[in-house]
Design a protein around this motif. Structure first.
Motif, PDB file in Angstrom:
ATOM      1  N   GLY A 240       0.788  -1.227   0.000  1.00 46.65           N
ATOM      2  CA  GLY A 240       0.000   0.000   0.000  1.00 46.65           C
ATOM      3  C   GLY A 240       0.817   1.270   0.000  1.00 46.65           C
ATOM      4  N   ASP A 241       1.994   1.255   0.647  1.00 41.86           N
ATOM      5  CA  ASP A 241       2.803   2.468   0.727  1.00 41.86           C
ATOM      6  C   ASP A 241       3.729   2.639  -0.463  1.00 41.86           C
ATOM      7  N   ARG A 242       3.725   1.671  -1.399  1.00 38.68           N
ATOM      8  CA  ARG A 242       4.636   1.748  -2.545  1.00 38.68           C
ATOM      9  C   ARG A 242       3.938   1.785  -3.893  1.00 38.68           C
TER      10      ARG A 242
ATOM     11  N   LYS B 256      -4.222   1.682  -5.952  1.00 40.10           N
ATOM     12  CA  LYS B 256      -4.999   1.625  -4.709  1.00 40.10           C
ATOM     13  C   LYS B 256      -6.497   1.728  -5.010  1.00 40.10           C
TER      14      LYS B 256
END
Length: 209
Positions: A178-180, A186
């Motif tokens: 999710g953070d990349r 998303k």
């Protein structure tokens, strides 16, 4: 007939419920690095074939097409007998191959559970044969006692396949990366999660009701 849409949606989902054999395919590949290309290519062929059969069935029989197009072909009596016989045997061969591929991971998992309690290799071979035989008998019992098999497949597709094949992969992708990942990925994951949940719930209620 929009009333049959939930059933059709579940059947479509069921057609893509072969995720149980994915680890077996990956581990047996000569070039595992080409796995993603293989999955994309294979699913593209499956989608194309499903769409061709669906369009052909609706074009030939309209809203009167049966859950299985082979039933409509046999009832109509327009197809040559030789062609119907060949189609029937091809379906039987397909069922045999699908059954083997699908049951192999399940049988392997059951054997691993039983293995610690089996003293010898000979006893393990007997236990392995019994497990496979029991699975075959259970599958036969389902075919006999659930004559409306399309209804059962639809429920499996709506409940199990939507969770395993749509909701869970998208959720896992969000949690792990999710953070990349970019914003559009998303949004796509959330679309799969929300859309899969909505179709699973609404489709199941409509099919059962």
């Amino acid at each position: 007939r929009t009333s049959g849409l939930p059933l059709a949606l579940g059947l479509i989902a069921y057609a893509f419920s072969g995720h149980a054999i994915v680890p077996s395919i990956y581990s047996s590949m000569k070039k595992p690095q080409e796995y993603e290309y293989m999955v994309t290519f294979t699913f593209s062929i499956v989608i194309t074939c499903c769409c061709l059969v669906a369009v052909s069935g609706y074009y030939m029989f309209g809203s009167f097409v049966e859950d299985q197009i082979t039933i409509s072909l046999a009832t109509a009596g327009t197809a040559p007998k030789l062609a119907m016989d060949m189609l029937t045997w091809l379906m039987i061969l397909t069922a045999f191959s699908k059954f083997t591929l699908t049951m192999f991971p399940l049988a392997l998992g059951l054997e691993e559970i039983v293995a610690p309690y089996v003293p010898t290799e000979t006893a393990m071979e007997v236990a392995s044969s019994l497990i496979k035989l029991i699975l075959i008998v259970l599958a036969l019992a389902v075919a006999i006692f659930f004559p409306s098999f399309s209804f059962l497949c639809s429920l499996v597709g709506l409940i199990c396949t939507m969770i395993v094949s749509v909701i869970f992969p998208a959720g896992a992708h969000l949690v792990l990366f999710g953070d990349r990942i970019p914003l559009w990925e998303k949004a796509l994951d959330w679309l799969f999660i929300v859309g899969g949940t909505f179709m699973g719930v609404v489709g199941t209620i409509a099919t059962v009701g």
